[in-house]
Design a protein around this motif. Structure first.
Motif, PDB file in Angstrom:
ATOM      1  N   ASP A   8      -8.316   3.726  -6.526  1.00  0.00           N
ATOM      2  CA  ASP A   8      -7.795   2.557  -7.221  1.00  0.00           C
ATOM      3  C   ASP A   8      -6.267   2.425  -7.116  1.00  0.00           C
ATOM      4  N   SER A   9      -5.832   1.983  -5.952  1.00  0.00           N
ATOM      5  CA  SER A   9      -4.428   1.662  -5.751  1.00  0.00           C
ATOM      6  C   SER A   9      -4.399   0.785  -4.514  1.00  0.00           C
ATOM      7  N   PHE A  10      -3.272   0.079  -4.299  1.00  0.00           N
ATOM      8  CA  PHE A  10      -3.201  -0.794  -3.144  1.00  0.00           C
ATOM      9  C   PHE A  10      -3.324  -0.003  -1.845  1.00  0.00           C
ATOM     10  N   GLU A  11      -2.705   1.171  -1.831  1.00  0.00           N
ATOM     11  CA  GLU A  11      -2.801   2.026  -0.650  1.00  0.00           C
ATOM     12  C   GLU A  11      -4.256   2.419  -0.390  1.00  0.00           C
ATOM     13  N   GLY A  12      -4.967   2.739  -1.471  1.00  0.00           N
ATOM     14  CA  GLY A  12      -6.371   3.086  -1.361  1.00  0.00           C
ATOM     15  C   GLY A  12      -7.173   1.927  -0.774  1.00  0.00           C
ATOM     16  N   PHE A  13      -6.857   0.723  -1.251  1.00  0.00           N
ATOM     17  CA  PHE A  13      -7.567  -0.461  -0.791  1.00  0.00           C
ATOM     18  C   PHE A  13      -7.286  -0.720   0.695  1.00  0.00           C
ATOM     19  N   LEU A  14      -6.012  -0.622   1.070  1.00  0.00           N
ATOM     20  CA  LEU A  14      -5.657  -0.807   2.484  1.00  0.00           C
ATOM     21  C   LEU A  14      -6.376   0.211   3.373  1.00  0.00           C
ATOM     22  N   GLU A  45     -11.239   8.000   1.634  1.00  0.00           N
ATOM     23  CA  GLU A  45     -10.091   8.736   1.101  1.00  0.00           C
ATOM     24  C   GLU A  45      -8.813   7.946   1.351  1.00  0.00           C
ATOM     25  N   LEU A  46      -7.847   8.189   0.481  1.00  0.00           N
ATOM     26  CA  LEU A  46      -6.553   7.548   0.636  1.00  0.00           C
ATOM     27  C   LEU A  46      -5.817   8.123   1.846  1.00  0.00           C
ATOM     28  N   ASP A  47      -5.305   7.258   2.684  1.00  0.00           N
ATOM     29  CA  ASP A  47      -4.496   7.702   3.811  1.00  0.00           C
ATOM     30  C   ASP A  47      -3.026   7.594   3.425  1.00  0.00           C
ATOM     31  N   GLU A  48      -2.328   8.725   3.408  1.00  0.00           N
ATOM     32  CA  GLU A  48      -0.931   8.748   2.932  1.00  0.00           C
ATOM     33  C   GLU A  48      -0.015   7.838   3.743  1.00  0.00           C
ATOM     34  N   ASN A  49      -0.352   7.678   5.011  1.00  0.00           N
ATOM     35  CA  ASN A  49       0.541   6.902   5.879  1.00  0.00           C
ATOM     36  C   ASN A  49       0.110   5.453   6.036  1.00  0.00           C
ATOM     37  N   ILE A  50      -0.773   5.008   5.147  1.00  0.00           N
ATOM     38  CA  ILE A  50      -1.420   3.727   5.386  1.00  0.00           C
ATOM     39  C   ILE A  50      -0.445   2.547   5.454  1.00  0.00           C
ATOM     40  N   ILE A  51       0.634   2.594   4.634  1.00  0.00           N
ATOM     41  CA  ILE A  51       1.580   1.476   4.638  1.00  0.00           C
ATOM     42  C   ILE A  51       2.255   1.367   6.009  1.00  0.00           C
ATOM     43  N   THR A  52       2.663   2.512   6.557  1.00  0.00           N
ATOM     44  CA  THR A  52       3.277   2.512   7.888  1.00  0.00           C
ATOM     45  C   THR A  52       2.294   1.999   8.936  1.00  0.00           C
ATOM     46  N   LEU A  58       0.266  -5.696  10.653  1.00  0.00           N
ATOM     47  CA  LEU A  58       0.398  -6.885   9.808  1.00  0.00           C
ATOM     48  C   LEU A  58       1.866  -7.188   9.521  1.00  0.00           C
ATOM     49  N   GLU A  59       2.178  -8.478   9.497  1.00  0.00           N
ATOM     50  CA  GLU A  59       3.532  -8.864   9.095  1.00  0.00           C
ATOM     51  C   GLU A  59       3.744  -8.516   7.627  1.00  0.00           C
ATOM     52  N   GLU A  60       5.004  -8.307   7.288  1.00  0.00           N
ATOM     53  CA  GLU A  60       5.362  -7.968   5.910  1.00  0.00           C
ATOM     54  C   GLU A  60       4.782  -8.970   4.906  1.00  0.00           C
ATOM     55  N   GLU A  61       4.921 -10.240   5.233  1.00  0.00           N
ATOM     56  CA  GLU A  61       4.476 -11.241   4.246  1.00  0.00           C
ATOM     57  C   GLU A  61       2.954 -11.284   4.099  1.00  0.00           C
ATOM     58  N   ILE A  62       2.246 -10.849   5.125  1.00  0.00           N
ATOM     59  CA  ILE A  62       0.786 -10.763   5.010  1.00  0.00           C
ATOM     60  C   ILE A  62       0.424  -9.595   4.081  1.00  0.00           C
ATOM     61  N   ILE A  63       1.133  -8.497   4.235  1.00  0.00           N
ATOM     62  CA  ILE A  63       0.878  -7.351   3.356  1.00  0.00           C
ATOM     63  C   ILE A  63       1.140  -7.756   1.903  1.00  0.00           C
ATOM     64  N   GLU A  64       2.229  -8.508   1.692  1.00  0.00           N
ATOM     65  CA  GLU A  64       2.530  -8.953   0.337  1.00  0.00           C
ATOM     66  C   GLU A  64       1.428  -9.860  -0.215  1.00  0.00           C
ATOM     67  N   LEU A  65       0.939 -10.741   0.648  1.00  0.00           N
ATOM     68  CA  LEU A  65      -0.147 -11.634   0.223  1.00  0.00           C
ATOM     69  C   LEU A  65      -1.386 -10.825  -0.158  1.00  0.00           C
ATOM     70  N   PHE A  66      -1.736  -9.838   0.683  1.00  0.00           N
ATOM     71  CA  PHE A  66      -2.891  -8.991   0.392  1.00  0.00           C
ATOM     72  C   PHE A  66      -2.674  -8.229  -0.909  1.00  0.00           C
ATOM     73  N   TYR A  67      -1.446  -7.806  -1.104  1.00  0.00           N
ATOM     74  CA  TYR A  67      -1.153  -7.072  -2.334  1.00  0.00           C
ATOM     75  C   TYR A  67      -1.410  -7.949  -3.565  1.00  0.00           C
ATOM     76  N   ASP A  68      -0.886  -9.171  -3.535  1.00  0.00           N
ATOM     77  CA  ASP A  68      -1.084 -10.080  -4.672  1.00  0.00           C
ATOM     78  C   ASP A  68      -2.581 -10.328  -4.911  1.00  0.00           C
ATOM     79  N   CYS A  69      -3.336 -10.456  -3.834  1.00  0.00           N
ATOM     80  CA  CYS A  69      -4.773 -10.703  -3.986  1.00  0.00           C
ATOM     81  C   CYS A  69      -5.493  -9.462  -4.496  1.00  0.00           C
ATOM     82  N   PHE A  70      -5.022  -8.303  -4.091  1.00  0.00           N
ATOM     83  CA  PHE A  70      -5.558  -7.045  -4.616  1.00  0.00           C
ATOM     84  C   PHE A  70      -5.374  -7.012  -6.138  1.00  0.00           C
ATOM     85  N   CYS A  71      -4.235  -7.506  -6.602  1.00  0.00           N
ATOM     86  CA  CYS A  71      -3.948  -7.517  -8.041  1.00  0.00           C
ATOM     87  C   CYS A  71      -4.868  -8.455  -8.815  1.00  0.00           C
TER      88      CYS A  71
END
Lengths: 232, 397
Positions: A8-14, A45-52, A58-71
């Motif tokens: 249960d975290s954005f990194e986990g979801f990604l 399992e959570l991948d520690e390097n998933i954001i990288t 993905l473009e930065e703004e797509i990641i941000e969009l996914f983050y907002d939708c995750f919320c």
């Protein structure tokens, strides 16, 4: 159909999104916790390097969009993000708003942003010994956003923003910030500024123009439970 | 008198000032301080009259040597009087702020003893906040008519916004209702602050004003012309309109009260001028009032029906935002969506654009309205009727 359980975290979801993509899983259902189900269940399992890793695709703004939708914090949002993710991997854009799942992302984001914005105003802090304490029951996962906001605003204070529904809190203590599981009941006592606030709230009302419907429109009742100026 | 009583009296006296904006600020927290401003502005609660509460809006004192007829705090009015001390008010502000009740302080005042004396007390309050408590939240300060230049300069450096209420659209009315005020002492501070802003490196507060609508007989035309002038010359960031609410024992004011709808129409027109590139002459006829039945954009469209219908698949952004019912955000959505396919009515609905009003003025593959006759559209919009439409598709929803 396959159930995919993620941490249960954005990194986990990604991590789960990439897992499903890489393993070409058909009709995945993304879940935060295990539910009784007839379908096959995979725990990712959570991948520690998933954001990288994500930034490589993905473009930065797509990641941000996914983050907002995750919320938005509902399964249908997780699933629309996944469909959009597949679309993006193929087409390198998310501009086709004639696709339902893409259009829905705008809706999730709007709903999350609206709630964040509302609570910037409607959150109420109580002064405990050396900490400001706020509790509320938001529809979406917003404590991280609010935590960052109040960190800038109350930089010399300590505070706890407690999401009673998710049993989590944004904690800022001695200038360290974290999101933690939080299941304590903290006692709040009345103080004189609460009484002053109620007095002010009454006094600024123009009685000749009473319009409760308009008030209900702006502060729906479900916000009021934790707001000092409304009787609960 | 205890602080709670003071707060009740002084909040009650300030509530007719409609301004409550906390938006547009850019102040960041300094190290070791508290507070920042939040550019979009935020409402912390709404009172039972449906108004947003963003700031601790109070008078420093409601003692006043002036005798303005429209004002409930005027010298000859027999009401309870109270005054804060700078310390009391600064403490309430900072404690409300920490509990997230407010975005900051809106401080106005009656005029006790002299304009300078009053302004000094207000500034003392603000200095406790800014210097002692290192408060960086939003502060709106009323400039007291007749205060000295030095004090006005100090105010505009400490505050995020300053304002001086013009109150009435013409000097004649001002003279009649506010014998102690004149065009000079309400306007000069605003001009002075504008000059400071133009010639200073430091951040200087933006300015606003308020007009009472309906206490005297100036039409909307005159009011909007005045507003346009201030916006054009960049003297004011905003103008507020306040429908007149009767106060007891007036001599010259004959009206009962002004309909709130007139105030609302003025705000709509003001928005069109500031954000939609409309000229005031386009939306209000010489020496007359705005149409109360229709919003000013629709009224404009009906008078200029030759500009419509607008084809949503071809029109420019500027043309789209002149369509009643389509705002700036929806215009952007349309432009983005039409890159992928030719839009029909159903696409507009999917995009979340309400076409109830817009349909009379647009083509989306075909004309969506029933008739371009202004009389017909006027009736249809006022009654909200859907009678006589040539299509039924929308009933699906």
């Amino acid at each position: 159909m396959v159930n995919i359980i993620f941490e249960d975290s954005f990194e986990g979801f990604l991590s789960a999104l990439f897992y499903a993509f890489n393993n070409d899983i058909k009709n995945p259902l993304f879940l935060k916790a295990q539910k009784p189900s007839l379908f096959k269940t995979i725990k990712v399992e959570l991948d520690e390097n998933i954001i990288t890793i994500a930034k490589g695709f993905l473009e930065e703004e797509i990641i941000e969009l996914f983050y907002d939708c995750f919320c938005f914090d509902e399964e249908k949002a997780f699933s629309d993000v996944y469909k959009s993710f597949l679309f993006y991997m193929k087409n390198k854009h998310l501009k086709d708003i004639h696709k339902d799942f893409i259009r829905n992302l705008t809706y999730y984001r709007k709903s999350v942003n609206r709630e964040r914005h509302k609570y910037i105003g409607f959150l109420r802090f109580h002064k405990l010994d050396n900490v400001l304490y706020a509790r509320f029951e938001p529809r979406h996962f917003v404590i991280d956003y609010l935590g960052e906001f109040f960190k800038r605003r109350y930089q010399e204070e300590n505070f706890i923003i407690h999401d009673l529904k998710r049993k989590k809190a944004a904690i800022y203590y001695e200038k360290r910030f974290s999101i933690e599981d939080f299941d304590k009941e903290l006692n709040v006592e009345k103080d004189q500024y609460q009484e002053l606030w109620k007095a002010f709230f009454e006094a600024v009302t123009i009685k000749e123009r009473t319009n409760k419907r308009l008030q209900n429109h702006y502060v729906p009742h479900y916000f009021r439970k934790h707001m000092t100026e409304f009787d609960n | 008198m205890d602080v709670e009583q003071k707060l009740r009296i002084l909040a009650d006296g300030a509530k007719y000032d409609v301004s409550c904006a906390s938006s547009g600020g850019v102040r960041e927290t300094v190290d070791g301080g508290i507070g920042n401003s939040y550019a979009p502005g935020v409402c912390h609660t709404f009172t039972s009259d449906g108004r947003c509460v963003s700031l601790l809006k109070v008078l420093f004192t409601n003692v006043c040597i002036f005798d303005c007829e429209y004002c409930i705090n005027r010298a000859s009015n027999n009401i309870k009087r109270a005054s804060f001390t700078p310390r009391e008010l600064a403490d309430i502000t900072i404690n409300f702020y920490k509990r997230n009740y407010i975005e900051g302080l809106f401080l106005s005042s009656g005029i006790a003893k002299s304009p300078d004396h009053t302004m000094e007390l207000m500034l003392k309050t603000v200095k406790i906040l800014r210097e002692e408590y290192k408060f960086n939240g939003y502060i709106h300060l009323k400039l007291i008519p007749g205060a000295s230049k030095e004090l006005i300069e100090e105010a505009s450096k400490l505050a995020d916004r300053v304002s001086s209420n013009i109150e009435l659209p013409t000097e004649k009315s001002l003279k009649l209702l506010a014998p102690d005020k004149n065009k000079d002492n309400v306007l000069k501070p605003l001009m002075f602050v504008k000059n400071l802003r133009d010639n200073s490196e430091k951040s200087i507060a933006s300015a606003s004003t308020q007009l009472i609508v309906g206490a005297t007989d100036e039409p909307d035309y005159q009011i909007l012309r005045l507003a346009s002038y201030f916006y054009e010359k960049k003297i004011l960031k905003r103008m507020y309109y306040s429908a007149y609410i009767p106060v007891p024992n007036t001599k010259h004011i004959k009206v009962d009260k002004t309909p709130l709808l007139r105030e609302h129409r003025l705000y709509q027109a003001d928005w069109l001028i500031r954000f939609y590139d409309f000229k005031y002459e386009e939306i209000v006829e010489k020496d007359s009032n705005l149409d109360l039945e229709l919003d000013p954009k629709t009224a404009f469209a009906l008078k200029n029906i030759h500009l419509y219908p607008v084809d949503v698949n071809k029109a420019s952004y500027e043309e789209l935002i002149k369509v009643p019912g389509i705002g700036r955000k929806n215009a952007m959505k349309i432009i983005q969506a039409r890159a992928f396919k030719t839009l029909e009515d159903i696409d507009l609905v999917k995009l979340g654009i309400s076409i109830k009003k817009a349909k009379h003025f647009i083509v989306a593959k075909r004309y969506l309205g029933y008739s371009l006759s202004p009389e017909y559209i006027r009736k249809a919009i006022i009654k909200g009727e859907s009678k006589g439409h040539s299509y039924t598709q929308l009933k699906l929803w």
